[in-house]
Every structure is written in structure tokens, then in C-alpha cells.
Design an enzyme around this catalytic site. Structure first.
Site, PDB file in Angstrom:
ATOM      1  N   SER A   1       0.835  -1.146   0.003  1.00  0.00           N
ATOM      2  CA  SER A   1       0.120   0.025   0.095  1.00  0.00           C
ATOM      3  C   SER A   1       0.680   1.298   0.171  1.00  0.00           C
ATOM      4  CB  SER A   1      -1.040   0.093   1.166  1.00  0.00           C
ATOM      5  OG  SER A   1      -1.848   1.137   1.084  1.00  0.00           O
TER       6      SER A   1
ATOM      7  N   ASP B   1      -7.134   1.039  -2.253  1.00  0.00           N
ATOM      8  CA  ASP B   1      -8.212   1.120  -1.472  1.00  0.00           C
ATOM      9  C   ASP B   1      -8.594   1.993  -0.699  1.00  0.00           C
ATOM     10  OD1 ASP B   1      -6.040   0.936   0.470  1.00  0.00           O
ATOM     11  OD2 ASP B   1      -6.688  -1.180   1.073  1.00  0.00           O
TER      12      ASP B   1
ATOM     13  N   ASP C   1      -3.857   6.145  -2.588  1.00  0.00           N
ATOM     14  CA  ASP C   1      -2.464   5.287  -2.140  1.00  0.00           C
ATOM     15  C   ASP C   1      -2.346   4.273  -3.073  1.00  0.00           C
ATOM     16  OD1 ASP C   1      -4.623   3.453  -1.578  1.00  0.00           O
ATOM     17  OD2 ASP C   1      -4.128   3.168   0.593  1.00  0.00           O
TER      18      ASP C   1
ATOM     19  N   ASP D   1      -2.242   0.912  -3.345  1.00  0.00           N
ATOM     20  CA  ASP D   1      -3.108  -0.160  -3.734  1.00  0.00           C
ATOM     21  C   ASP D   1      -4.555   0.441  -3.975  1.00  0.00           C
ATOM     22  OD1 ASP D   1      -3.606   0.018  -1.043  1.00  0.00           O
ATOM     23  OD2 ASP D   1      -3.934  -1.849  -0.622  1.00  0.00           O
TER      24      ASP D   1
END
Length: 454
Positions: free
Chosen positions: A100, A244, A240, A242
Site C-alpha cells: 500500500s 483501497d 494510495d 493499492d
């Protein structure tokens, strides 16, 4: 295999520095352990844009296959694409290789079981750690196979199901992927939408030439702000690594606190689905609760953290759950968090209302001004929180311990909690339509905490 100590397991996932805390040998062990503890027949895997991620994913896949699991690989992706593929494809589990927003020399993994149910410290994650460390793996009758799996087209179709494309206005939107994975999804969805995208730090690059993608860091927000102002955009969005989590900037380049985004998304759902339940965390609550009540709904409080939010959402059959940290959860997305669904819903709300993003949030910000989350590093956080409770609980309308300490008075309230992942105490303060009071009480609390900490 010999016993080893593995230090990269955290409360909700795996995160560690490569190669000393996490490497391909450890990734292989985690794959074997996941197969042995969770016992799935099939697992879907994918990797983020980090330089070590693909090799780490293949080591993980080899561990899973040696444990008898058939592995389906969706390639480079965001964490939410693993959540979607796991539930959509009826797989026995899913693992995203991602770190992340951590520094570029880190990597990690996020795990789900069937139906994309979370695997965290109290639901099997530490059993996987113990098994991986022990290195004693059962013999299996047949090694699993590795197969490619294409899920992006169904994922894009699912994202579009949250909005009525015909209602959307031709907004100009700045997107900042932070050289993470979000750019690929914007490219895939762009032709289906009437928006004019202006793309910043768009190409995936594991070297992170513009810094690690973490829009919570103020120094990382400026490129988005500059682009919104230069392009006279209607909205800016940053993710961010990744993706999510997504973060919003209004047409003036102002960063919007996640608390008010939770209210916007709750309102967006409840306009179409009055009476459905929404879930929120305990840090800041009054805005979300009022919006729910005005739409004949109920706002349900949950402890902070994805595993708790998802559990409450499932038990309450809630349509939406939001944390002010920019995690947003959706019942129709297997109760998982997505960084793509929120901005689509906000764009639809702007289109429907004919209002700018600043107009949508200004009224709520004036009605319930908040401090934003203030982090303090304290040697003995439990003692300081106890001292704050002793000082402020008397005369309060309510004192709760759902997650840390929440103290409410008629016209202001605060939440003080220890972080699950860092050695800090987090303070949030809000008031009813009195920004001066909110700021005074924030300063007062911070001064008291400093004194109590010695």
C-alpha cells in the site's frame, strides 16, 4: 523446513521490509501455511506495482500449489480487485501482494477467505503465522495448478453499477495515482464516462519517483492541488498505492476531511435507499448520524478497523460503512473497501444536485466542525487516556469505550484512542456549529494530555 521467526505479521495483514523481514522464502511459507490453515481448494492472487511484488507473488503461489491449492492469477492489480475477484469468481480465498503506502523497500500481503471475508489477527492470521514459522507442512495428494484469470472487465462493469451514467455531467476531474495502481483502472473506465480526466503521476512506477503514494501526508497533496487549480477542475482525487483508499479535493484545491466524505456517501446511498443502515467509526459521528436520521435511516457505530466494520455491516445488513481514514465499504462489494466506488458516487451527487463539491461539504463542515485527527506520541498512552477520562467524564452526557474513550457533551465531543498499528494516541474533536469552541477544546485537550504525560 526448519523453524524461523517471522516478524512481518500485523493485526490485519503482513507488512515488512524486503528482504530481511519479508522475502520469497517467507512468501512461500505463507502460501503453504495459508493452504494448511484456511484449507481452500482455490485462491486468487495478484500483485501491486512494487518492484519486488511479482516475484513475491510467484513464491506465494508456489507455496499455495505445494499445499494442494489451484491458484488463479489476475496479475497487477489493486487490493480491491482481489476482493472483487474472490467473491465474483467464488474462490476459496484471495491474497493481494501489496504494501500500500509503506516505503518503497517494503512489501506485504492482504488476505481474505471465501466470499472475501477478512482474515485478521482474531480470525486466523496468527494461526497462519505460527504455521509458517513452524515449517511443518502436511503432504498433499496432488499439487495445485497455476492459471491466469481475467476479472477486470467484470470489475469495471460492477463499478459502473453504482451510478446512472446518464445522470453524470461532463465534469473535469484531476486524478493522482501517485505512480501506484489506480491509473490502470482510470484508463479502463474512462471511455465509459463523460468526464474529462487530467492525470497526474499516472503511470505505475515501483521506484516511486514522486514519493510513496500516501495522500494523508500533506507534502504529497500539493501536485493534486496545483493541477486542480491549473486545470480549473471540478474535483481532485488521489489514491494510495493499492487504491483501497481515495482522497478528495474540491474545486478550490482544498483537501476534504474523510469525515465529511463518509457523510456524502451515506447521503448518496440513502437518497436512493431510504431506511437502509450505514456504519461509521466512533471518532467523529454527529454529521453521519444526522444525515442518516434525516433519511429515515439508522447509523450504527463500530470499532475502528476493517475487520470490525465488515463484521458489523454483515450482521446489520448495512448498505455502506465508512471510516474517516478514507476506507469506504459497500455491501454489494462483498462488504469490502473500495477506492474507486466513492469518487463515482460523489461525482453523481454533484451531478444530481448541480452543486460543486465545496457547496456539498461546506454546509456540513459549518454544522459539525472537526479538528481532524491529531496524533501524539506518548510513552504511557493508557495512563494519559485514564487521566483524560478522570478530568472530562464528570458532567458529560455520555462516556463510551467502544474504541478508546469517547466523551460527549451537549455542544461538543471528542474521541481519544490508541492506534492499532503505531505508538501514537489519536485525538478527534467536533462541535455543533461552533468552530471556535471546537478549536478551544482541541487546544485544551492537547495541553492537558501533554501535562498528564509529564
Amino acid at each position: 523446513m526448519q523453524k524461523i521467526e517471522i516478524t512481518c505479521f500485523k493485526a490485519y495483514d503482513v507488512r515488512g521490509r524486503v528482504p530481511d523481514q519479508l522475502n520469497e522464502d517467507i512468501a512461500y511459507r505463507i502460501g503453504r501455511a495459508y493452504a494448511q490453515v484456511i484449507k481452500p481448494e482455490t485462491v486468487v492472487v495478484g500483485h501491486d506495482i512494487r518492484l519486488s511484488s511479482e516475484a513475491m507473488k510467484m513464491a506465494l503461489a508456489n507455496g499455495l500449489m505445494d499445499g494442494g491449492v489451484d491458484v488463479f492469477d489476475i496479475g497487477q492489480c489493486g487490493t480491491e480487485e482481489i476482493y472483487f475477484a474472490t467473491s465474483h469468481g467464488n474462490f476459496g480465498g484471495g491474497i493481494a501482494v501489496t504494501a500500500s503506502h509503506n516505503p518503497k523497500d517494503y512489501n506485504g500481503m492482504k488476505f481474505v477467505r471465501e466470499s472475501s471475508k477478512p482474515i485478521s489477527g482474531d480470525s486466523g492470521l496468527f494461526d497462519i503465522q505460527a504455521c509458517a514459522e513452524n515449517g511443518e507442512f502436511d503432504e498433499v495428494a496432488k499439487r495445485g495448478e497455476l492459471k491466469p484469470y481475467e476479472s477486470q472487465s467484470a470489475y469495471i462493469q460492477h463499478l459502473l453499477s453504482y451510478v446512472d451514467v446518464n445522470e453524470l455531467k461532463p465534469l473535469k476531474i484531476v486524478t493522482n495515482a501517485g505512480n501506484g495502481g489506480a491509473g490502470a483502472v482510470i484508463d479502463a473506465i474512462e471511455s465509459r464516462l463523460p468526464f474529462n480526466f487530467f492525470k497526474v503521476h499516472h503511470e505505475a512506477n515501483g521506484h516511486f519517483p514522486n514519493g510513496v503514494p500516501n495522500p494523508l501526508l500533506e507534502e504529497n497533496r500539493q501536485p493534486t492541488i496545483d493541477a486542480v487549480l491549473a486545470e480549473k477542475a471540478d474535483m481532485g482525487i488521489a489514491w494510495d498505492g493499492d487504491f483501497d483508499r481515495c482522497f478528495f479535493f474540491d474545486e478550490n484545491g482544498r483537501f476534504i476531511e474523510g469525515y465529511y466524505v463518509v457523510g456524502l456517501l451515506a447521503e448518496s446511498f440513502l437518497l436512493d435507499h431510504p431506511g437502509e443502515k450505514v456504519v461509521h467509526d466512533p471518532r467523529l459521528i454527529w454529521n453521519t448520524r444526522e444525515l442518516a436520521e434525516s433519511n429515515d435511516s439508522v447509523a450504527v457505530q463500530s470499532k475502528t478497523g476493517h475487520a470490525f466494520i465488515k463484521e458489523i455491516m454483515r450482521s446489520e445488513n448495512a448498505i455502506y460503512g465508512g471510516e474517516m481514514s478514507a476506507h469506504h465499504y459497500f455491501r454489494d462489494f462483498a462488504y469490502c473497501d473500495s477506492g474507486m466506488i466513492p469518487w463515482l458516487l460523489v461525482a453523481q451527487l454533484m451531478s444530481r444536485r448541480g452543486k460543486t463539491l465545496s457547496q456539498l461539504v461546506d454546509e456540513r463542515m459549518a454544522k459539525f466542525p472537526c479538528s481532524g485527527e491529531i496524533n501524539s506520541t506518548i510513552a504511557d498512552p493508557k495512563a494519559v487516556i485514564a487521566a483524560v477520562e478522570a478530568e472530562y467524564a464528570g458532567g458529560a452526557d455520555s462516556v463510551e469505550h467502544v474504541d478508546g474513550l469517547s466523551v460527549s457533551y451537549a455542544d461538543w465531543r471528542f474521541n481519544l484512542r490508541m492506534s492499532n498499528t503505531e505508538p501514537v494516541v489519536r485525538l478527534n474533536v467536533e462541535s455543533r456549529a461552533d468552530e471556535t469552541l471546537m478549536r478551544a477544546k482541541t487546544d485544551e485537550l492537547l495541553a492537558f494530555m501533554k501535562k498528564a504525560a509529564g
